[in-house]
Write an enzyme that holds these catalytic residues in place. Structure first.
Site, PDB file in Angstrom:
ATOM      1  N   LYS A  35       0.834  -1.189   0.000  1.00 27.13           N
ATOM      2  CA  LYS A  35       0.000   0.000   0.000  1.00 27.13           C
ATOM      3  C   LYS A  35       0.879   1.254   0.000  1.00 27.13           C
ATOM      4  CE  LYS A  35      -3.914  -2.287   0.542  1.00 27.13           C
ATOM      5  NZ  LYS A  35      -5.006  -2.300  -0.453  1.00 27.13           N
ATOM      6  N   LYS A 140     -12.200  -8.731  -8.725  1.00 21.83           N
ATOM      7  CA  LYS A 140     -12.730  -9.229  -7.469  1.00 21.83           C
ATOM      8  C   LYS A 140     -14.143  -9.737  -7.709  1.00 21.83           C
ATOM      9  CE  LYS A 140      -9.842  -6.326  -4.527  1.00 21.83           C
ATOM     10  NZ  LYS A 140      -9.780  -5.155  -3.624  1.00 21.83           N
TER      11      LYS A 140
END
Length: 246
Positions: A35, A140
């Site tokens: 991240k 996803k």
């Protein structure tokens, strides 16, 4: 089998995220999603690459934290990443609805721009592709509405020559089995967000998914491929309803 992918969040110090990468790397994992955000981008990535060498795949995920006026900064990051960090992709630098910003950046860097939150349906993918806003997609199944839409998006990406990765959303073992099946599809050539289930659940709804030297076995039995644990299901059920068909 498919490779594992370990997603690591923001840390207080660079040494902390490097230590996390080294710990997971020592357990056999060879792909990491790191991240990033404004002020936390080039240096942690460079430190990780310096410690683990070239054998590890690194992907940077901004979770839409940059503003579209950061194109020049991210273009610089992209050039640095391409030259010395070796990112496989830069995921979701801008807000989900800022496809124009992603398209502007995609024209400026060689590192593939990967869209995640921007892709919730086949229609959204078609818009992104029309704008040339990405060269990779984080698929996803849970976010796009299930397996049928996931397969449509998968096929559209393959037809367009867009790289794919399977993203995870903290699913239980039932969802993880589906994710593994998606990650094993032809064309899913970027590391997924799939690691050992024990990382998130001390007790799962299925037998635990474990990694073997940085890979996970794709279930091959009928249906989702894994049997649910009836005792775990009973213990975790807080409400139920019986539907009569007569």
């Amino acid at each position: 089998v498919v490779p594992t992918g370990i997603a690591l969040g923001l840390a207080t110090h660079i040494d902390d995220v490097v230590d996390d990468v080294l710990r997971w790397h020592g357990q056999g994992h060879r792909a990491f999603k790191i991240k990033i955000q404004p002020g936390w981008d080039v240096e942690p990535l460079r430190a990780i690459r310096s410690e683990v060498g070239d054998e590890v795949a690194l992907l940077a995920d901004a979770n839409g934290s940059f503003r579209s006026d950061s194109v020049e900064h991210l273009a610089t990051l992209g050039r640095v990443a391409d030259a010395s960090i070796g990112l496989v992709a830069l995921e979701q630098p801008f807000a989900p609805d800022d496809l124009v910003g992603h398209a502007r950046l995609a024209r400026r860097i060689d590192v593939p721009v990967c869209l995640d939150e921007s892709i919730g349906s086949l229609a959204q993918l078609d818009t992104a592709l029309t704008l040339d806003a990405c060269r990779a997609v984080s698929l996803k199944a849970g976010r796009v509405g299930g397996l049928v839409e996931a397969r449509r998006i998968h096929q559209r990406c393959r037809d367009a020559g867009v790289a794919l990765r399977c993203g995870g959303m903290l699913e239980t073992g039932l969802g993880r089995a589906l994710n593994l099946a998606v990650a094993a599809l032809p064309g899913c050539n970027l590391p997924p967000d799939l690691g050992p289930s024990a990382r998130y659940y001390s007790r799962d709804l299925t037998p635990p998914f474990e990694s073997r030297r940085g890979t996970m076995i794709v279930p091959s039995a009928p249906g989702l491929g894994v049997p649910p644990d009836p005792e775990a299901q009973a213990d975790m059920t807080i409400n139920q309803r019986t539907l009569r068909t007569d």
